[in-house]
Design a protein around this motif. Structure first.
Motif, PDB file in Angstrom:
ATOM      1  N   ILE A 116      16.645  -5.246 -25.426  1.00 42.50           N
ATOM      2  CA  ILE A 116      15.613  -4.627 -24.581  1.00 42.50           C
ATOM      3  C   ILE A 116      16.290  -3.878 -23.434  1.00 42.50           C
ATOM      4  CG2 ILE A 116      13.761  -6.277 -25.076  1.00 42.50           C
ATOM      5  CD1 ILE A 116      14.564  -7.752 -22.470  1.00 42.50           C
ATOM      6  N   VAL A 199      20.701  -1.128 -23.124  1.00 45.96           N
ATOM      7  CA  VAL A 199      19.953  -2.323 -23.528  1.00 45.96           C
ATOM      8  C   VAL A 199      20.781  -3.603 -23.399  1.00 45.96           C
ATOM      9  CG1 VAL A 199      18.316  -1.137 -25.051  1.00 45.96           C
ATOM     10  CG2 VAL A 199      20.528  -1.849 -25.956  1.00 45.96           C
ATOM     11  N   GLN A 218       7.841  -8.609 -27.140  1.00 45.71           N
ATOM     12  CA  GLN A 218       7.855  -7.133 -27.071  1.00 45.71           C
ATOM     13  C   GLN A 218       6.536  -6.624 -26.505  1.00 45.71           C
ATOM     14  OE1 GLN A 218       8.459  -6.362 -31.275  1.00 45.71           O
ATOM     15  NE2 GLN A 218      10.434  -5.384 -30.899  1.00 45.71           N
ATOM     16  N   LEU A 221       6.142  -6.891 -22.714  1.00 48.60           N
ATOM     17  CA  LEU A 221       6.921  -5.882 -21.967  1.00 48.60           C
ATOM     18  C   LEU A 221       6.304  -4.499 -22.121  1.00 48.60           C
ATOM     19  CD1 LEU A 221      10.620  -6.923 -22.767  1.00 48.60           C
ATOM     20  CD2 LEU A 221       9.197  -7.602 -20.836  1.00 48.60           C
ATOM     21  N   GLU A 222       5.817  -4.197 -23.315  1.00 47.83           N
ATOM     22  CA  GLU A 222       5.250  -2.859 -23.571  1.00 47.83           C
ATOM     23  C   GLU A 222       3.922  -2.674 -22.826  1.00 47.83           C
ATOM     24  OE1 GLU A 222       5.083  -2.786 -27.840  1.00 47.83           O
ATOM     25  OE2 GLU A 222       7.258  -2.982 -28.020  1.00 47.83           O
ATOM     26  N   LEU A 272      11.386  -5.877 -16.848  1.00 50.80           N
ATOM     27  CA  LEU A 272      12.120  -6.681 -17.833  1.00 50.80           C
ATOM     28  C   LEU A 272      12.398  -8.032 -17.196  1.00 50.80           C
ATOM     29  CD1 LEU A 272      14.884  -4.086 -18.937  1.00 50.80           C
ATOM     30  CD2 LEU A 272      12.785  -4.633 -20.180  1.00 50.80           C
ATOM     31  N   GLU A 305      12.471   0.108 -23.495  1.00 46.24           N
ATOM     32  CA  GLU A 305      13.016   0.217 -24.853  1.00 46.24           C
ATOM     33  C   GLU A 305      12.969  -1.203 -25.431  1.00 46.24           C
ATOM     34  OE1 GLU A 305      14.738   3.294 -25.873  1.00 46.24           O
ATOM     35  OE2 GLU A 305      15.381   2.521 -27.806  1.00 46.24           O
ATOM     36  N   THR A 306      12.155  -1.394 -26.452  1.00 48.54           N
ATOM     37  CA  THR A 306      11.980  -2.753 -27.013  1.00 48.54           C
ATOM     38  C   THR A 306      12.157  -2.779 -28.523  1.00 48.54           C
ATOM     39  OG1 THR A 306       9.629  -2.237 -27.116  1.00 48.54           O
ATOM     40  CG2 THR A 306      10.353  -3.635 -25.286  1.00 48.54           C
TER      41      THR A 306
END
Ligand code: FAD
Length: 365
Positions: A116, A199, A218, A221-222, A272, A305-306
């Motif tokens: 991530i 990442v 994910q 976080l998104e 994050l 970015e996941t």
């Protein structure tokens, strides 16, 4: 079965036959270019059709038929069933609905590590200067790239991933109310910025739970990135100087990010988990030792970015069949066996060979 070197050559040769530049057969880092790839896939599709294959668009697989541990076919969203004792499942790393269906059907899945982080953008000219010195900008050299890694004091590793010289940061969300970044370059690699994902490697210990816990992680976080971006599908962003100095960003400097629809500046420090933020804060100055200016104040971080790779692996035996569902061949990136175009292509060929071998053996009996 032949080794991966043979399969790699086969994938590259097929791509050239379908329209990729022949230079991908000999350059160190083969590059196709996004727009070119579209035409190449169309040509490959035409070849499959000419050889007797069929492509069914708008045909989402929603279920598997399994009898006593043997796959018998698939069900499509329109209710149609297609019977087969051999099903290749190559659904990509974002097929969350399919992963849930597989779990419900009892197909063996396990959580796997992924990474991530953020996208980072610099002027391409800065990367060129650091890499090529006085020769920066020479047309024979093109746009320079980089590959960086730093092992942090907290035990995490931070690395650059999917570096796109002269490229764009692009939206890669697959669900409403979520923001995900990715990157790409056209064949010409002549956009103003260089970008890459920066990442942090994470493992199932970071998202304990059932095999799909990485997907829940994910999604959190998104969704948070969507909120930080203002709920409009803008991505949240911060200048590197501000990120390193723990203050929110309010205005862009010399680097204008490429992400569309846009980047909303603010504070990424809670986008994050703390261990990832700490690791990235340590890594950026370390990367600056290798590429002078990498931690420049105006460089832009865009989150999150996941989807560096699949958060699950659909376990299979050496014969490429699922460990508990005979006839089911999990393949490619989504199944956890590839991480890019070349390795996904190689895995696809190996799986196709395994299916052919299984059919031949059954014919012999
Ligand atoms: C923006 C971006 C840039 C990238 N750049 C690079 C790069 O420069 N180099 C590189 O090597 N890799 C790159 N990648 C990664 C690369 O695209 C993947 O690694 C590769 O495509 C994986 O191949 P795959 O066949 O396993 O899965 P995919 O290519 O993801 O294909 C999966 C397919 O399954 C379909 N599908 C999903 N669910 C279902 C269902 N239920 N029923 C029917 N069909 C379904 C999907 O629609 C999709 O067509 C990039 C990815 C992105 C998103």
């Amino acid at each position: 079965m032949r080794d991966s070197k043979y399969h790699g050559r086969k994938v590259l040769t097929e791509l050239v036959n379908a329209g990729a530049s022949p230079e991908i057969l000999y350059v160190n880092k083969p590059h196709i270019g996004t727009f070119k790839l579209v035409g190449i896939v169309q040509n490959i599709r035409a070849k499959i059709a000419a050889l007797g294959g069929e492509i069914h668009f708008q045909s989402r697989v929603t279920d598997l038929q399994i009898e006593n541990g043997q796959v018998r076919g698939v069900t499509l969203a329109n209710g149609k069933q297609i019977a087969s004792n051999h099903v290749v499942l190559a659904v990509g790393h974002s097929a969350r609905d399919t992963f849930e269906m597989l779990c419900d059907r009892g197909v063996y899945i396990e959580a796997k590590p992924f990474s991530i982080g953020f996208r980072i953008e610099h002027p391409q000219s800065l990367i060129d200067r650091c890499r090529f010195g006085d020769h920066a900008g020479h047309k024979l050299l093109g746009a320079a790239d980089y590959k960086l890694v730093h092992h942090c004091q907290n035990g995490r590793s931070v690395y650059s991933f999917c570096m796109c010289p002269g490229g764009l940061v692009v939206a890669a969300a697959s669900e409403p109310g979520r923001v995900v970044t990715n990157g790409m370059s056209q064949y010409s690699r002549n956009e103003r910025n260089a970008n890459s994902a920066i990442v942090v490697g994470i493992t199932p210990d970071d998202y304990p739970g059932d095999p799909l816990a990485g997907i829940a992680f994910q999604r959190r976080l998104e969704a948070q990135a969507f909120e930080l971006g203002g709920g409009t599908y803008d991505a949240p962003g911060q200048l590197v100087g501000d990120f390193l100095n723990h203050r929110p960003s309010t205005a862009f400097g010399t680097v204008i990010p490429s992400y569309t629809p846009g980047v909303r500046l603010g504070d990424l420090s809670h986008s994050l988990p703390d261990y990832a933020i700490t690791a990235i804060r340590e890594a950026l100055p370390a990367f600056d030792q290798q590429i002078k200016g990498f931690a420049m104040d105006d460089a832009v971080l865009t989150g999150v970015e996941t989807r560096t790779s699949s958060p699950i692996r659909i376990k299979r035996h050496e014969d490429y069949q699922s460990v508990n569902t005979a006839g089911l061949y999990p393949a490619g990136e989504g199944a956890g066996y590839a991480g890019g175009i070349l390795s996904a292509g190689i895995d696809g060929i190996k799986v196709a060979e395994a299916v052919a071998l299984s059919i031949l053996r059954n014919c012999d009996r």
